[in-house]
Design a protein around this motif. Sequence first.
Motif, short mmCIF file in Angstrom:
data_model
loop_
_atom_site.label_atom_id
_atom_site.label_comp_id
_atom_site.label_asym_id
_atom_site.label_seq_id
_atom_site.Cartn_x
_atom_site.Cartn_y
_atom_site.Cartn_z
N ASP A 56 47.11 49.43 33.67
CA ASP A 56 47.46 49.30 35.08
C ASP A 56 46.25 49.11 35.98
OD1 ASP A 56 50.21 49.69 34.52
OD2 ASP A 56 49.89 51.86 34.45
N GLY A 57 45.06 49.39 35.44
CA GLY A 57 43.87 49.23 36.25
C GLY A 57 42.63 49.64 35.49
N TYR A 58 41.48 49.40 36.11
CA TYR A 58 40.21 49.83 35.53
C TYR A 58 39.17 49.95 36.64
CZ TYR A 58 39.38 44.68 35.38
OH TYR A 58 39.28 43.34 35.66
N VAL A 59 38.10 50.67 36.34
CA VAL A 59 36.98 50.87 37.28
C VAL A 59 35.73 50.36 36.59
CG1 VAL A 59 35.75 52.51 38.75
CG2 VAL A 59 38.16 52.92 38.18
N LEU A 60 35.20 49.23 37.06
CA LEU A 60 34.07 48.60 36.39
C LEU A 60 33.18 47.86 37.38
CD1 LEU A 60 35.48 46.99 33.10
CD2 LEU A 60 33.92 48.94 33.30
N TRP A 61 32.01 47.52 36.87
CA TRP A 61 31.04 46.73 37.60
C TRP A 61 31.40 45.25 37.49
CZ3 TRP A 61 30.40 50.23 33.76
CH2 TRP A 61 30.33 49.72 32.45
N GLU A 62 30.74 44.45 38.34
CA GLU A 62 30.94 43.00 38.27
C GLU A 62 30.35 42.44 36.97
OE1 GLU A 62 32.74 41.25 40.05
OE2 GLU A 62 32.97 42.26 41.97
N PRO A 63 30.91 41.36 36.42
CA PRO A 63 31.86 40.43 37.06
C PRO A 63 33.32 40.73 36.80
CG PRO A 63 31.11 39.48 35.00
CD PRO A 63 30.40 40.80 35.14
N TRP A 64 33.64 41.86 36.15
CA TRP A 64 35.00 42.09 35.69
C TRP A 64 36.00 42.32 36.81
CZ3 TRP A 64 34.00 39.82 31.61
CH2 TRP A 64 32.81 40.03 30.92
N PRO A 65 35.64 42.96 37.94
CA PRO A 65 36.60 43.00 39.05
C PRO A 65 36.91 41.61 39.61
CG PRO A 65 34.99 44.76 39.28
CD PRO A 65 34.50 43.88 38.18
N SER A 66 35.86 40.80 39.81
CA SER A 66 36.08 39.45 40.35
C SER A 66 36.87 38.58 39.38
CB SER A 66 34.74 38.79 40.66
OG SER A 66 34.08 39.46 41.72
N THR A 67 36.71 38.82 38.08
CA THR A 67 37.46 38.05 37.08
C THR A 67 38.96 38.27 37.25
OG1 THR A 67 35.63 38.16 35.50
CG2 THR A 67 37.81 37.67 34.62
N ALA A 68 39.36 39.53 37.41
CA ALA A 68 40.78 39.84 37.59
C ALA A 68 41.33 39.21 38.87
CB ALA A 68 40.99 41.35 37.60
N VAL A 69 40.53 39.26 39.93
CA VAL A 69 40.96 38.66 41.20
C VAL A 69 41.11 37.15 41.05
CG1 VAL A 69 40.31 38.25 43.60
CG2 VAL A 69 39.95 40.52 42.59
N ALA A 70 40.12 36.51 40.39
CA ALA A 70 40.16 35.06 40.22
C ALA A 70 41.34 34.63 39.36
CB ALA A 70 38.86 34.57 39.60
N GLN A 71 41.73 35.46 38.40
CA GLN A 71 42.86 35.15 37.53
C GLN A 71 44.20 35.41 38.20
OE1 GLN A 71 42.10 37.45 33.98
NE2 GLN A 71 40.64 35.96 33.17
N GLY A 72 44.16 36.08 39.36
CA GLY A 72 45.38 36.36 40.09
C GLY A 72 46.22 37.48 39.51
N THR A 73 45.60 38.32 38.66
CA THR A 73 46.36 39.39 38.00
C THR A 73 46.08 40.77 38.57
OG1 THR A 73 44.63 39.56 36.32
CG2 THR A 73 46.49 38.13 35.84
N GLY A 74 45.05 40.89 39.39
CA GLY A 74 44.71 42.20 39.93
C GLY A 74 44.01 42.08 41.26
N ARG A 75 43.75 43.22 41.89
CA ARG A 75 43.09 43.25 43.18
C ARG A 75 42.15 44.45 43.24
NH1 ARG A 75 47.63 46.04 43.33
NH2 ARG A 75 47.92 47.73 44.85
N VAL A 76 41.10 44.32 44.02
CA VAL A 76 40.15 45.41 44.23
C VAL A 76 40.68 46.29 45.35
CG1 VAL A 76 37.81 46.02 44.95
CG2 VAL A 76 38.18 44.08 43.40
#
Length: 326
Positions: A186-206
């Motif tokens: 359901d979620g994760y807490v990580l450094w970049e680029p993995w947050p931006s990857t999820a946003v770019a894929q349209g599957t998650g949000r920061v």
Amino acid sequence: MAWRSRPGKVVLAVLAVALAVALGACTRPATRDTATNGNGPIRVAVGIDASFAAFFLADQEGMFRDAGLDVELVQFGRGGEAVDALASGQVQLAGSSDTTTISQLRQNPSLRAMFAYEASGDYIKVVLRNGIAGPADIRKAGVVPGLGQISTDKYLRANGVPAGAVEMISATPSDMPALLARGDIDGYVLWEPWPSTAVAQGTGRVVAVTGDYDWFYHHWAISTQPWLTANPEQAQQFAQVLAAASARVEQDPALAAAATRAAVNVDEEQTVAAVGEIDFGVTNLGAGDVESAQTIVDFYQDIGVLSEQPDLRSAMLLDWYKEEKK
């Protein structure tokens, strides 16, 4: 300029890494130590994200060479692998989060933290899958042991989610966006680029950064006592070069971004954004850092990673770094 640490404030250190990080293999083969007594290149373990921009810039711009140092950067996808390589003599220096370093002090008592070279409360981000309204709705969280794990724990606790209410799924950082997209977490807490990857894929949000819940990281430069004893001048020269490189990163993010792209193929815009989120700069470790490190020890003891108290006073070389005389 990103958040800057203050004495006595509870902080957590990266590069990030756990240390921050995630592919699980070296891009350059690390061989057995040949530089303990100054023979051969000084191998330095680094990660593969923008938080290591100062190392990449110093290497690309020839700053180590100009200081008379023969330095070879050895890339690792996971912070724990870098510390393992240091302990086994495959590398002589490493950049790592204090979280990762502390977790290995009992089995590797010769590890030494020389100085901090970056800090941030903005670079590590909380990502929730689309459809997950908030922390109370999290049932499965992806975690990377070390920095990602403790950052996740702090986020849940800060939002009143009781321990044991969330199933922790351990994986590498690079696995997290796919796990999120499939609905496995359901979620994760990580450094970049993995947050931006999820946003770019349209599957998650920061939805937050760690500073929002009073949690910050530091990266340490670490070595071993035998190497430091045999090479004190080289160690200080390395610190001085990294200090100068860190200042150039802050002054010229575009130059840092070009060096990072050449080293690990990270998008230049991403590195420029990271420089705005990370406070790069070499600083000595002090009593406040020991207090912060103890909070990490306490966490590891609570979850059973550490069974005994490590000797932080020996492992952390307070006021070790000597600024170059102008």
